[in-house]
Design an enzyme around this catalytic site. Structure first.
Site, PDB file in Angstrom:
ATOM      1  N   GLU A  69      36.251  39.316  28.001  1.00 27.14           N
ATOM      2  CA  GLU A  69      36.039  40.634  27.359  1.00 27.14           C
ATOM      3  C   GLU A  69      36.964  40.857  26.174  1.00 27.14           C
ATOM      4  O   GLU A  69      36.627  41.586  25.243  1.00 27.14           O
ATOM      5  CB  GLU A  69      36.218  41.757  28.380  1.00 27.14           C
ATOM      6  CG  GLU A  69      35.111  41.833  29.420  1.00 27.14           C
ATOM      7  CD  GLU A  69      35.359  40.947  30.629  1.00 27.14           C
ATOM      8  OE1 GLU A  69      36.321  40.132  30.617  1.00 27.14           O
ATOM      9  OE2 GLU A  69      34.593  41.059  31.599  1.00 27.14           O
ATOM     10  N   PHE A 131      36.100  49.007  44.839  1.00 29.63           N
ATOM     11  CA  PHE A 131      36.123  47.637  44.327  1.00 29.63           C
ATOM     12  C   PHE A 131      35.901  47.647  42.811  1.00 29.63           C
ATOM     13  O   PHE A 131      34.992  48.276  42.304  1.00 29.63           O
ATOM     14  CB  PHE A 131      35.019  46.810  45.006  1.00 29.63           C
ATOM     15  CG  PHE A 131      34.900  45.420  44.451  1.00 29.63           C
ATOM     16  CD1 PHE A 131      35.937  44.502  44.580  1.00 29.63           C
ATOM     17  CD2 PHE A 131      33.751  45.035  43.767  1.00 29.63           C
ATOM     18  CE1 PHE A 131      35.833  43.228  44.050  1.00 29.63           C
ATOM     19  CE2 PHE A 131      33.644  43.755  43.225  1.00 29.63           C
ATOM     20  CZ  PHE A 131      34.686  42.850  43.380  1.00 29.63           C
ATOM     21  N   GLN A 132      36.740  46.950  42.085  1.00 29.15           N
ATOM     22  CA  GLN A 132      36.694  46.861  40.621  1.00 29.15           C
ATOM     23  C   GLN A 132      36.762  48.233  39.949  1.00 29.15           C
ATOM     24  O   GLN A 132      36.080  48.492  38.969  1.00 29.15           O
ATOM     25  CB  GLN A 132      35.464  46.070  40.156  1.00 29.15           C
ATOM     26  CG  GLN A 132      35.574  44.595  40.538  1.00 29.15           C
ATOM     27  CD  GLN A 132      34.636  43.693  39.755  1.00 29.15           C
ATOM     28  OE1 GLN A 132      33.566  44.115  39.319  1.00 29.15           O
ATOM     29  NE2 GLN A 132      35.031  42.442  39.570  1.00 29.15           N
ATOM     30  N   LYS A 181      28.256  53.768  37.193  1.00 31.39           N
ATOM     31  CA  LYS A 181      26.989  53.096  37.518  1.00 31.39           C
ATOM     32  C   LYS A 181      25.883  54.102  37.841  1.00 31.39           C
ATOM     33  O   LYS A 181      24.753  53.945  37.383  1.00 31.39           O
ATOM     34  CB  LYS A 181      27.196  52.158  38.709  1.00 31.39           C
ATOM     35  CG  LYS A 181      25.926  51.411  39.080  1.00 31.39           C
ATOM     36  CD  LYS A 181      26.174  50.311  40.089  1.00 31.39           C
ATOM     37  CE  LYS A 181      24.897  49.495  40.288  1.00 31.39           C
ATOM     38  NZ  LYS A 181      25.117  48.339  41.164  1.00 31.39           N
ATOM     39  N   MET A 499      56.351  30.564  14.230  1.00 32.71           N
ATOM     40  CA  MET A 499      57.140  31.691  13.738  1.00 32.71           C
ATOM     41  C   MET A 499      58.324  31.965  14.670  1.00 32.71           C
ATOM     42  O   MET A 499      59.419  32.287  14.210  1.00 32.71           O
ATOM     43  CB  MET A 499      56.251  32.934  13.582  1.00 32.71           C
ATOM     44  CG  MET A 499      56.908  34.060  12.824  1.00 32.71           C
ATOM     45  SD  MET A 499      57.356  33.582  11.136  1.00 32.71           S
ATOM     46  CE  MET A 499      55.950  34.194  10.215  1.00 32.71           C
TER      47      MET A 499
END
Lengths: 586, 164
Positions: A69, A131-132, A181, A499
């Site tokens: 993502e 969940f999630q 959802k 760097m």
């Protein structure tokens, strides 16, 4: 539902179409379509299944399946930087949503318009450690311009319109919309909203006219002016106006990292980049100026160095769309709050009222230009390439410019390669340069290049990366292969976090703590091939041009491993916290 | 120079707005001395009174940053205007010196809300100075607990804070 014919009561009902009921998932896609969205970068998950089912059923909006993502957010970011339109990404709840945070913060720091949609667990489960589940609205509050949790499907259409409006107006930025959802399944009337009106959000577009008169007066009174140009010019599409303005008054132009391309790098008035790795002449000019005309920068610490010693002799005019950006780091004499494009039109009109005065002024600052030229000759950016010696990174970047004649979009990651690109590649057009300026996000370059390539399929897109940076989001090579995006990635491989190593060399007694990547360095050629891309390798100066030409010929994603001199440094350099004219030189 | 500022903010009455305002202060490292918030006569709007302190430059930034929040409609620094401030405080005192406490309360124009063998609870309303005086006067008699509402403020005269 009754199937018997309805009795028509009045003419009004005849002309009004029956309200259309849609699911949240359908409203989501229809609203994006109405807003002209053609591409979404996303990754599915449990709470998004209704949405992905609708994506499957339509072909108006293209969905690009990323591999992480974070990649989706940087792709949306790259898409937005090259088009100026909001980039759109989609992630599922919980870990999908939290993976967007770095991309949102990157877009926030660089004022990139983006709308990020996340799925959320059903409304009744919110707050129950489902969940999630993650409180993504809470998590992203400090790294978005605004965010929403849609609890009622009846609000969905309006909120999406507001999200796009907020993302793309005023100081652009990312907006997150979290959709549970059950909201994607619930139905509501589709209204076909066309206009957004928000009580608390009215971006100011034009500065006070008195202040604009005052600004022009200050310019005419100055003897050693510098036009200090930032990313705001690119964001507002004011590049052409800045060029006219600078030419009309003969102003030398110092450009920030974010502003590159906003003023043509090859123009005779361009001093190139300013700041920590800006040219000696440009930084000397900034700190010896008696007037800074700051157009769309934010006086970032990487530009100003020690604030107490920054341009102390200069009066300051600051134009910015964001009032809170003005006076934040540096006190200014004239504040111009507004859109750069509209403000510059007015400023130009004021200057053009008296052409004779402008002509005299141009003449009067000749000596100042002479001084800047002298500084430039004293310490140019110089990197001789011995054709039999080690490959120097700057030479690779110069050759990318040469073989493309500068006609390409360049993205970078973060580190030495980024600064060399900013120093050497003369960006002549706006929106051809994508780099993470404010947040300094390693892993940005490759996904941003894919987003840019999606937006501009006919352009050559180069991602200039480092051996450290590329390994942060290299999985997006799979996305490049799947969608046949012929992005060319040039890895400036010095086997170090370059760097970090440079700072350790200068400021930490050569103790290279955890910055050597040699031991785990993958074979990038094989890695590219494993993904189905083309892998090339080059370590000799003479091979650089042929390898680049070969890469350009292939219509596939190409990864080139340029193995360069290991301890090359980016110079000049203003050490952190030092004054801008206190530089380490080559 | 650091000084106290009383800022009135009109915001959209939506969930999460308070977190946005408070989050702005914490993420920028600004201090909130007190914050009080309630719905206005227009149920879609809430009004916050924020008391903060800092240099003029910091307070200017605070006001600009507040203005930047999408749900914020109007921000005004009342400090430079003629204004009235009020705060309410409930003070629970040990019942030992009841007669003395009630006398003090009367002198301060405060009300006793509870008065029994367990405790005396006094309600004091006033500006910062009034509350300070009340607390000082009651301190010798054994303060058990103090609850303060935080400051609210309104500008004097005909000027009112209006939403866009």
């Amino acid at each position: 539902m009754s199937t018997s014919p309805t009795k028509i009561q009045s003419n009004e009902i005849l002309t009004k179409p029956a309200p259309v009921k849609m699911t949240g998932a359908q409203i989501f896609l229809k609203t994006l379509e109405d807003l002209g969205v053609d591409t979404i970068f996303g990754y599915p998950g449990g709470v998004l299944l209704y949405v992905y089912d609708e994506i499957f059923k339509q072909d108006k909006i293209k969905h690009i399946l990323v591999r992480h993502e974070q990649g989706a957010t940087h792709m949306a970011d790259g898409y937005a930087r090259v088009t100026g339109r909001p980039g759109v990404c989609l992630a599922t709840s919980g870990p999908g949503a939290t993976n967007t945070v770095t991309g949102l913060a990157t877009a926030m720091m660089d004022s990139v318009p983006m709308v990020c949609f996340t799925g959320q667990v059903p409304v009744p489960l919110i707050g129950n450690d489902a969940f999630q589940e993650a409180d993504i609205v809470g998590i992203t509050r400090p790294c978005t311009k605004h965010n929403y949790l849609v609890k009622d499907v009846n609000d969905l259409e309006r909120i999406i319109h507001q999200a796009f409006y907020i993302a793309s107006t005023g100081r652009p930025g990312p907006v997150l919309v979290d959709i549970p959802k059950d909201v994607t399944l619930a139905t509501a009337e589709y209204k076909g909203i066309r206009k957004v009106d928000m009580r608390g959000y009215k971006p100011q577009v034009l500065p006070a006219s008195g202040n604009m008169e005052k600004a022009v007066e200050l310019i005419f009174e100055s003897e050693r002016p510098v036009l200090y140009m930032g990313g705001g010019i690119v964001a507002s599409g004011a590049s052409e106006l800045v060029k006219r303005f600078a030419e009309k008054l003969n102003l030398p132009v110092g450009i920030t990292l974010m502003g590159l391309g906003g003023f043509p790098g090859s123009h005779e008035l361009s001093m190139g980049m300013i700041g920590m790795h800006g040219g000696y002449w440009a930084n000397m000019a900034m700190n010896n100026a008696d007037l800074l005309v700051a157009l769309g920068p934010r006086f970032d610490d990487r530009v100003t160095g020690d604030l107490k010693k920054f341009a102390v002799r200069a009066k300051k005019i600051h134009l910015d769309i964001d009032a809170s950006s003005i006076g934040k780091n540096v006190a200014v004499d004239v504040a111009l709050v507004g859109d750069a494009k509209q403000a510059l039109e007015k400023l130009l009109a004021i200057v053009e009222r008296d052409p004779e005065r402008a002509r005299k002024y141009r003449e009067s600052i000749r000596a100042w230009h002479g001084q800047i030229k002298k500084w430039r000759e004293e310490h140019p950016i110089y990197y001789p390439q011995d054709m039999k010696g080690e490959l120097r990174p700057q030479y690779v970047i110069q050759k990318i410019y040469d073989v493309t004649a500068g006609e390409c979009i360049v993205t970078t990651d973060v580190g030495q390669h980024q600064m060399w690109t900013a120093q050497i590649f003369p960006f002549n057009k706006a929106r051809k340069w994508c780099t993470s300026g404010g947040l300094g996000t390693m892993g940005y370059g490759l996904p941003a290049a894919l987003g840019a390539q999606m937006a501009c399929p006919d352009e050559t897109v180069f991602c200039i990366s480092g051996d450290g940076s590329i390994q942060m989001n290299i999985q997006e090579l799979a996305t490049a292969v799947q969608y046949k995006l012929p992005v060319k990635t040039a890895i400036i491989n010095n086997f170090y976090l370059g760097m970090v190593r440079q700072w350790q060399e200068y400021f930490y007694g050569h103790r290279y703590s955890e910055s050597d990547l040699t031991a785990g360095m993958p074979d990038f050629v094989k890695l590219a091939e494993a993904y189905g891309a083309v892998g090339l390798k080059c370590s000799k100066p003479r091979d650089v041009e042929p390898v680049l030409r070969e890469a350009l010929k292939v219509k596939k994603p190409v990864l080139i491993d340029f193995q360069v001199a290991k301890e090359e440094n980016v110079l000049p350099m203003v050490p952190a916290g030092k004054a801008l004219d206190d530089m380490l030189l080559a | 120079m650091e000084r106290k500022h009383t800022i009135s903010v009109l915001v959209e009455n939506e969930f999460g707005v308070l977190a946005r305002v408070a989050g702005l202060f914490s993420s920028k490292g600004y201090n909130i001395d007190s914050l009080s918030v309630s719905e206005t006569t227009d149920p879609t709007l809430s009004r916050m009174t924020i008391v903060t302190h800092g240099s003029d430059q910091i307070v200017e930034q605070i006001i600009k940053q507040l203005n930047k929040l999408v749900n914020v409609i109007t921000v005004e620094d009342l400090t430079r205007e003629r204004h009235i401030t009020r705060e309410m405080c409930l003070i629970k005192v040990k019942p030992g010196a009841k007669a003395e406490v009630l006398k003090i309360a009367e002198r301060l124009g405060a009300r006793a809300l509870e008065n029994n063998a367990h405790a005396v609870v006094v309600e004091v309303t006033g500006d910062e100075e009034d509350l300070h005086k009340a607390l000082e006067a009651l301190k010798p008699h054994g303060i058990m607990e103090v609850v303060r509402t935080g400051m609210i403020a309104i500008q004097r005269g005909e000027h009112v804070l209006v939403g866009g």
